[in-house]
Design an enzyme around this catalytic site. Structure first.
Site, PDB file in Angstrom:
ATOM      1  CB  VAL A 176      -0.958   0.012   1.213  1.00 27.96           C
ATOM      2  CG1 VAL A 176      -1.705   1.339   1.299  1.00 27.96           C
ATOM      3  CG2 VAL A 176      -1.948  -1.141   1.093  1.00 27.96           C
ATOM      4  CB  ALA A 194     -10.795  -0.122  -1.028  1.00 30.04           C
ATOM      5  CE  LYS A 199     -12.151  -4.020   5.456  1.00 36.23           C
ATOM      6  NZ  LYS A 199     -12.170  -4.739   4.161  1.00 36.23           N
TER       7      LYS A 199
END
Length: 361
Positions: A27, A155, A226
């Site tokens: 990332v 995302a 999440k």
């Protein structure tokens, strides 16, 4: 002492605030590549001060590509103090990009915010960790620094921002449910009983869709974090223990040492095949769902959804989420789009950087 390296060349911008990147893995590398692409398109971005990993802090006085290569090539250090904690200091108005999955780094988020340093993160261990830590991050923003966490769920899909805007506008969120793991979405969309599920897990791991240890995806832990972030954004102060998680990982696979994981993946095959056949016979599709409900609690696990269900129509690594609220009581507001991959995560991180830079300019 930590390793602090300087790479000399011209700076890439002239804004007062600077960027510091923590994490030089997949990332972090994508963030650097995306940053370069935006600069080449003429987008005004704050300059990079430095980037760091667990081995070295590299001051950006030159090419970011050279800097990230230097950080990744650095030797491991003997001290337990991370390089970014004792290297070149951050100042008020700077922006930290946390592209790690480190609990230690997440523990610094509130501290940086209190110092007037903005934080942009893909690390779910901040708002998706202990409730006390999440509340400290919220409280620290009262000092004026901003927290960008769009990349922690979906995302970069505008799911978190939308939930917060609905709440700020007076709407009351009743429930949110979604396919929140791009890795599991890919696996289950490909699983049609023509191949063992374990073969697909290996393919996903080798292609980078799943973690090197696929138990991290299959356990449901990522989805639990999440879901905590989404629930807290909706005003539900949930703790991790408040979410019932049904893992896909059989006991033998769960308890296997790292070097035996691949051999134990076949323990997934029989239970997943049975559940697939049962769903198929009932015109349903297997989806790994996270759901919180203000009245009925929160859960994470595999469900067989009717083909007409709004969450059953996705493909590949898509994330999909349905929001039920006072405004959307019967027909939910549905958001879907790419939900996995370093590129979309990097784009979400830099979107938050730009948002913060424009707000404070």
């Amino acid at each position: 002492m930590s390793t602090v390296t300087r790479i000399r060349a011209a700076s890439s911008g002239a804004r007062e605030g600077r960027i510091a990147l923590l994490g030089t893995g997949v990332v972090g590398s994508a963030v650097v590549a995306r940053y370069r692409q935006l600069l080449d398109k003429g987008v005004a971005l704050p300059p990079f001060a430095w980037l760091s990993n667990s081995r070295a802090q590299v001051v950006n006085e030159g090419s970011l590509e050279e800097a990230i290569a230097a950080a990744r090539a650095a030797s491991r250090q003997s001290t337990a103090v991370p390089p970014w904690a004792e290297g070149e200091a951050l100042a008020r108005g700077d922006i930290v990009i946390d592209a790690t999955a480190s609990d230690t780094v997440a523990g610094w988020h509130a501290e940086w915010l209190l110092r007037g340093i903005h934080v942009v993160t893909a690390n779910k261990l901040g708002n998706g960790g202990d409730l006390a830590r999440a509340q400290a991050i919220v409280d620290a923003q009262k000092e004026g620094a901003r927290y960008g966490d769009s990349a922690t769920v979906g995302a970069g899909l505008p799911l978190l921002r939308l939930i917060r805007e609905l709440v700020a506008g007076g709407d009351r969120i009743h429930a949110v449910e979604g396919v929140l793991s791009g890795s599991l979405a890919w696996l289950l969309s490909r699983f049609d009983d023509t191949r063992p599920f374990s073969d697909l897990v290996r393919e996903a791991r080798d292609a980078g869709y799943a973690e090197p240890d696929p138990r991290q995806d299959l356990s449901g832990e990522d989805v639990r974090r999440k879901l905590l972030i989404l629930a807290r954004a909706a005003g539900l102060p949930l703790e991790g223990r408040d979410i019932n998680v049904s893992s896909l990982v059989p006991d033998a696979l769960r308890d296997a040492p790292a070097d035996a994981v691949d051999a134990q993946l076949t323990t997934l095959d029989t239970p997943l095949r049975e559940r697939f056949i049962n769903a198929y016979r009932n015109d349903a599709r297997l989806c790994f769902i996270g759901r919180f409900d203000a009245e009925r609690g929160a859960s994470v696990g595999l469900r067989a959804l009717p083909l007409s269900h709004p969450l059953a129509s996705g493909h590949g690594t898509e994330n999909r989420a349905a929001i039920f609220s006072d405004r959307y009581p019967d027909r939910p507001l549905v958001i879907q789009g790419p939900g996995a991959g370093a590129g979309v995560t990097a784009a979400a991180l830099l979107d938050d950087v730009l948002r913060i830079a424009h707000q404070v300019a």
